[in-house]
Design a protein around this motif. Structure first.
Motif, PDB file in Angstrom:
ATOM      1  N   THR A  28       2.947  -4.474   5.454  1.00  0.00           N
ATOM      2  CA  THR A  28       1.696  -4.579   4.707  1.00  0.00           C
ATOM      3  C   THR A  28       1.593  -3.472   3.666  1.00  0.00           C
ATOM      4  OG1 THR A  28       0.599  -5.580   6.627  1.00  0.00           O
ATOM      5  CG2 THR A  28      -0.810  -4.693   4.898  1.00  0.00           C
ATOM      6  N   GLU A  29       1.972  -2.259   4.037  1.00  0.00           N
ATOM      7  CA  GLU A  29       1.955  -1.138   3.083  1.00  0.00           C
ATOM      8  C   GLU A  29       2.901  -1.401   1.916  1.00  0.00           C
ATOM      9  OE1 GLU A  29       2.705   2.550   5.032  1.00  0.00           O
ATOM     10  OE2 GLU A  29       0.834   2.524   6.180  1.00  0.00           O
ATOM     11  N   TYR A  30       4.067  -1.959   2.212  1.00  0.00           N
ATOM     12  CA  TYR A  30       5.045  -2.272   1.167  1.00  0.00           C
ATOM     13  C   TYR A  30       4.508  -3.347   0.227  1.00  0.00           C
ATOM     14  CZ  TYR A  30       9.385  -3.912  -0.994  1.00  0.00           C
ATOM     15  OH  TYR A  30      10.348  -4.297  -1.905  1.00  0.00           O
ATOM     16  N   LEU A  31       3.871  -4.366   0.800  1.00  0.00           N
ATOM     17  CA  LEU A  31       3.287  -5.423  -0.021  1.00  0.00           C
ATOM     18  C   LEU A  31       2.259  -4.855  -1.006  1.00  0.00           C
ATOM     19  CD1 LEU A  31       2.566  -8.434   2.415  1.00  0.00           C
ATOM     20  CD2 LEU A  31       4.101  -8.428   0.445  1.00  0.00           C
ATOM     21  N   GLU A  32       1.347  -4.037  -0.500  1.00  0.00           N
ATOM     22  CA  GLU A  32       0.240  -3.548  -1.319  1.00  0.00           C
ATOM     23  C   GLU A  32       0.654  -2.430  -2.277  1.00  0.00           C
ATOM     24  OE1 GLU A  32      -2.531  -5.178  -1.356  1.00  0.00           O
ATOM     25  OE2 GLU A  32      -1.818  -6.469   0.261  1.00  0.00           O
ATOM     26  N   ALA A  33       1.593  -1.592  -1.844  1.00  0.00           N
ATOM     27  CA  ALA A  33       1.978  -0.441  -2.671  1.00  0.00           C
ATOM     28  C   ALA A  33       3.074  -0.766  -3.682  1.00  0.00           C
ATOM     29  CB  ALA A  33       2.442   0.709  -1.775  1.00  0.00           C
ATOM     30  N   VAL A  34       3.892  -1.776  -3.386  1.00  0.00           N
ATOM     31  CA  VAL A  34       5.052  -2.059  -4.249  1.00  0.00           C
ATOM     32  C   VAL A  34       4.982  -3.450  -4.880  1.00  0.00           C
ATOM     33  CG1 VAL A  34       7.569  -2.194  -4.370  1.00  0.00           C
ATOM     34  CG2 VAL A  34       6.481  -0.477  -2.902  1.00  0.00           C
ATOM     35  N   LEU A  35       4.959  -4.485  -4.052  1.00  0.00           N
ATOM     36  CA  LEU A  35       5.066  -5.848  -4.586  1.00  0.00           C
ATOM     37  C   LEU A  35       3.849  -6.289  -5.388  1.00  0.00           C
ATOM     38  CD1 LEU A  35       6.865  -7.997  -1.860  1.00  0.00           C
ATOM     39  CD2 LEU A  35       7.825  -6.502  -3.606  1.00  0.00           C
ATOM     40  N   LYS A  36       2.688  -5.858  -4.985  1.00  0.00           N
ATOM     41  CA  LYS A  36       1.452  -6.332  -5.621  1.00  0.00           C
ATOM     42  C   LYS A  36       1.432  -6.071  -7.121  1.00  0.00           C
ATOM     43  CE  LYS A  36      -3.586  -6.063  -5.181  1.00  0.00           C
ATOM     44  NZ  LYS A  36      -4.714  -5.450  -4.420  1.00  0.00           N
ATOM     45  N   ASP A  37       1.892  -4.918  -7.536  1.00  0.00           N
ATOM     46  CA  ASP A  37       1.805  -4.546  -8.955  1.00  0.00           C
ATOM     47  C   ASP A  37       3.141  -4.634  -9.682  1.00  0.00           C
ATOM     48  OD1 ASP A  37      -0.945  -3.942  -8.714  1.00  0.00           O
ATOM     49  OD2 ASP A  37      -0.441  -1.989  -7.837  1.00  0.00           O
ATOM     50  N   ARG A  38       4.169  -5.141  -9.016  1.00  0.00           N
ATOM     51  CA  ARG A  38       5.482  -5.241  -9.677  1.00  0.00           C
ATOM     52  C   ARG A  38       5.467  -6.432 -10.636  1.00  0.00           C
ATOM     53  NH1 ARG A  38      10.554  -4.435  -5.922  1.00  0.00           N
ATOM     54  NH2 ARG A  38      10.176  -2.249  -6.481  1.00  0.00           N
ATOM     55  N   VAL A  89      15.111 -11.066  -2.991  1.00  0.00           N
ATOM     56  CA  VAL A  89      15.343 -10.882  -1.546  1.00  0.00           C
ATOM     57  C   VAL A  89      16.166  -9.624  -1.308  1.00  0.00           C
ATOM     58  CG1 VAL A  89      16.463 -11.834   0.512  1.00  0.00           C
ATOM     59  CG2 VAL A  89      15.161 -13.340  -0.988  1.00  0.00           C
ATOM     60  N   VAL A  90      17.260  -9.475  -2.050  1.00  0.00           N
ATOM     61  CA  VAL A  90      18.150  -8.319  -1.884  1.00  0.00           C
ATOM     62  C   VAL A  90      17.418  -7.020  -2.206  1.00  0.00           C
ATOM     63  CG1 VAL A  90      20.191  -7.174  -2.834  1.00  0.00           C
ATOM     64  CG2 VAL A  90      20.290  -9.602  -2.242  1.00  0.00           C
ATOM     65  N   THR A  91      16.605  -7.023  -3.250  1.00  0.00           N
ATOM     66  CA  THR A  91      15.854  -5.816  -3.627  1.00  0.00           C
ATOM     67  C   THR A  91      14.894  -5.399  -2.518  1.00  0.00           C
ATOM     68  OG1 THR A  91      15.990  -6.381  -5.973  1.00  0.00           O
ATOM     69  CG2 THR A  91      14.281  -4.813  -5.324  1.00  0.00           C
ATOM     70  N   ILE A  92      14.153  -6.360  -1.958  1.00  0.00           N
ATOM     71  CA  ILE A  92      13.218  -6.068  -0.860  1.00  0.00           C
ATOM     72  C   ILE A  92      13.966  -5.482   0.329  1.00  0.00           C
ATOM     73  CG2 ILE A  92      11.699  -7.115   0.868  1.00  0.00           C
ATOM     74  CD1 ILE A  92      10.854  -9.119  -1.352  1.00  0.00           C
ATOM     75  N   PHE A  93      15.062  -6.098   0.698  1.00  0.00           N
ATOM     76  CA  PHE A  93      15.836  -5.625   1.849  1.00  0.00           C
ATOM     77  C   PHE A  93      16.395  -4.227   1.602  1.00  0.00           C
ATOM     78  CE2 PHE A  93      16.961  -9.192   4.924  1.00  0.00           C
ATOM     79  CZ  PHE A  93      15.785  -9.887   4.673  1.00  0.00           C
ATOM     80  N   LYS A  94      16.921  -4.005   0.410  1.00  0.00           N
ATOM     81  CA  LYS A  94      17.536  -2.703   0.109  1.00  0.00           C
ATOM     82  C   LYS A  94      16.484  -1.599   0.111  1.00  0.00           C
ATOM     83  CE  LYS A  94      20.541  -0.390  -3.280  1.00  0.00           C
ATOM     84  NZ  LYS A  94      21.608  -0.049  -2.321  1.00  0.00           N
ATOM     85  N   GLU A  95      15.322  -1.871  -0.473  1.00  0.00           N
ATOM     86  CA  GLU A  95      14.271  -0.856  -0.533  1.00  0.00           C
ATOM     87  C   GLU A  95      13.762  -0.497   0.861  1.00  0.00           C
ATOM     88  OE1 GLU A  95      12.288  -1.447  -4.953  1.00  0.00           O
ATOM     89  OE2 GLU A  95      11.519  -2.674  -3.294  1.00  0.00           O
ATOM     90  N   LEU A  96      13.527  -1.494   1.687  1.00  0.00           N
ATOM     91  CA  LEU A  96      13.040  -1.225   3.041  1.00  0.00           C
ATOM     92  C   LEU A  96      14.121  -0.567   3.903  1.00  0.00           C
ATOM     93  CD1 LEU A  96      10.960  -4.461   3.684  1.00  0.00           C
ATOM     94  CD2 LEU A  96      10.080  -2.134   3.464  1.00  0.00           C
ATOM     95  N   ARG A  97      15.358  -0.923   3.671  1.00  0.00           N
ATOM     96  CA  ARG A  97      16.470  -0.336   4.425  1.00  0.00           C
ATOM     97  C   ARG A  97      16.649   1.142   4.087  1.00  0.00           C
ATOM     98  NH1 ARG A  97      20.590  -4.038   3.168  1.00  0.00           N
ATOM     99  NH2 ARG A  97      21.261  -2.803   1.391  1.00  0.00           N
ATOM    100  N   GLU A  98      16.493   1.479   2.812  1.00  0.00           N
ATOM    101  CA  GLU A  98      16.749   2.846   2.366  1.00  0.00           C
ATOM    102  C   GLU A  98      15.498   3.709   2.328  1.00  0.00           C
ATOM    103  OE1 GLU A  98      18.826   2.613  -1.343  1.00  0.00           O
ATOM    104  OE2 GLU A  98      20.650   1.801  -0.405  1.00  0.00           O
ATOM    105  N   GLY A  99      14.316   3.100   2.508  1.00  0.00           N
ATOM    106  CA  GLY A  99      13.081   3.879   2.549  1.00  0.00           C
ATOM    107  C   GLY A  99      12.620   4.402   1.212  1.00  0.00           C
ATOM    108  N   LYS A 100      12.981   3.700   0.131  1.00  0.00           N
ATOM    109  CA  LYS A 100      12.511   4.102  -1.207  1.00  0.00           C
ATOM    110  C   LYS A 100      12.697   2.926  -2.155  1.00  0.00           C
ATOM    111  CE  LYS A 100      17.053   6.084  -2.240  1.00  0.00           C
ATOM    112  NZ  LYS A 100      17.817   7.297  -2.606  1.00  0.00           N
ATOM    113  N   THR A 101      11.906   2.904  -3.212  1.00  0.00           N
ATOM    114  CA  THR A 101      12.045   1.841  -4.206  1.00  0.00           C
ATOM    115  C   THR A 101      13.298   2.088  -5.048  1.00  0.00           C
ATOM    116  OG1 THR A 101      10.588   3.086  -5.689  1.00  0.00           O
ATOM    117  CG2 THR A 101       9.583   1.349  -4.336  1.00  0.00           C
ATOM    118  N   VAL A 102      13.763   1.049  -5.723  1.00  0.00           N
ATOM    119  CA  VAL A 102      15.017   1.165  -6.484  1.00  0.00           C
ATOM    120  C   VAL A 102      14.908   2.194  -7.604  1.00  0.00           C
ATOM    121  CG1 VAL A 102      15.940  -1.110  -5.950  1.00  0.00           C
ATOM    122  CG2 VAL A 102      14.348  -0.868  -7.838  1.00  0.00           C
TER     123      VAL A 102
END
Length: 359
Positions: free
Chosen positions: A334-344, A259-272
């Motif tokens: 939706t972009e975050y789901l497909e570009a980041v979470l799907k293949d993590r 949860v924290v990782t998702i929030f931080k990435e979306l808040r900062e506009g980049k993956t960890v």
């Protein structure tokens, strides 16, 4: 009768008592604890008698020291920052440690009037007796001035500018004039004001220059690392879950981290790992919202699951926190789901759970 939420001075009464027993530093007038002990209460630590004080704020100790030092002077304190950076939480605990009373509170809204800050009138008594002390409706400010206690004003910038400026005389002259009685209330030693304000609210009323000068501003930042934010969420979720008596085991660290990782990435506009740039949603994605997501997930797991927090329990809360605007935010999510979470790796379950709700 079971109280849903105890005041800080009640919930942590044992810690405050132990700090008082071990306190050998000088006390400012009307303070229950010394400035050093107030900081220990906020930041946590081990007392000389081996008693463990739990941390109430996880972050830069120097910020809390500046805040406490400010309250020991005649300047008021303004806690400023993004929503969810523990401004209200710190305010409450500072008042509890310094005055032993965190209840002198004014909740700022667009409808907060001057009579909520200065004083009001009991109109039945006013008509029957005329202006008198007995006809006055006392406010937290009046109580704090007469008793030498800390007064809290939440969301100061939500209050109209004309009402805000009623604080100027109180903060500069330390008096509250009552012209109807040709009297005034003079502040006793120990009186001060802690105000909070956030810089993401739309439609806020900017503080006047005259009022800003009466405050010393301390900016509370967002957590600097995922580990720090996870610790904050873990601590608050455990505390709230215990108070609500939810029949569930302690949430798995893995789910809180996700949860924290998702929030931080979306808040900062980049993956960890900083490899992928992301669009940011319209919401704040604050630590407070992460706490809320985990708490609601715990309730789902407790009453509609097997008592163990899983991906499907937190998915609805995550989507609800991210998608505030049903058009723009849904595209971002939706972009975050497909570009980041799907293949993590190891995140397929939370991807599927979130995808089901989003679609």
């Amino acid at each position: 009768m079971a109280i849903l939420r105890h005041h800080a001075e009640e919930q942590f009464a044992e810690e405050l008592e132990e700090l008082k027993k071990c306190d050998s530093s000088p006390l400012p007038p009307s303070w229950k604890l010394s400035p050093l002990s107030v900081v220990t209460y906020l930041m946590g630590g081990t007392l000389p008698n081996k008693f463990e004080v739990t941390p109430k704020y996880i972050g830069d100790r120097r910020l809390i020291e500046i805040a406490v030092a400010t309250l020991a002077t005649d300047r008021a304190l303004l806690l400023y920052g993004l929503p969810g950076t523990a401004k209200s939480w710190v305010s409450e605990h500072l008042a509890a440690a310094i005055s032993g009373d965190s209840t002198l509170l004014i909740q700022g809204t667009a409808g907060t009037g001057e009579d909520s800050v200065r004083y009001g009138w009991n109109y039945a008594r006013l008509l029957a007796e005329g202006p008198s002390r007995g006809a006055i409706v006392r406010t937290p400010v009046m109580e704090g001035m007469e008793k030498g206690k800390i007064v809290r004003i939440e969301e100061l910038t939500r209050i109209g500018a004309d009402v805000q400026d009623t604080l100027i005389t109180i903060l500069s002259e330390k008096t509250l004039p009552i012209p109807e009685l040709n009297e005034e209330v003079q502040a006793q030693k120990g009186f001060n004001v802690i105000a909070t304000a956030n810089n993401r609210d739309k439609g806020v009323n900017e503080l006047s220059g005259a009022l800003k000068r009466r405050f010393n501003t301390v900016i509370l930042p967002t957590p600097s690392s995922i580990e720090e934010e996870v610790t904050i969420v873990q601590q608050r979720v455990h505390s709230i879950g215990k108070a609500l008596e939810l029949p569930i085991e302690i949430p798995a660290l893995k789910e809180i981290q996700r949860v924290v990782t998702i929030f931080k990435e979306l808040r900062e506009g980049k993956t960890v790992d900083e490899r992928t740039k992301l669009k940011t949603p319209s919401g704040t994605m604050s630590t407070a919202e992460a706490i809320s997501v985990v708490n609601s997930g715990m309730a789902l797991a407790a009453f509609f699951g097997d008592g163990t927090l899983k991906a499907q329990d937190i998915a609805a809360g995550i989507v609800g926190a991210v998608v505030k605007d049903p058009v723009q935010d849904k595209i971002v999510w939706t972009e975050y789901l497909e570009a980041v979470l799907k293949d993590r790796e190891g995140w397929r379950d939370i991807y599927r759970a979130c995808r089901e709700i989003t679609v």
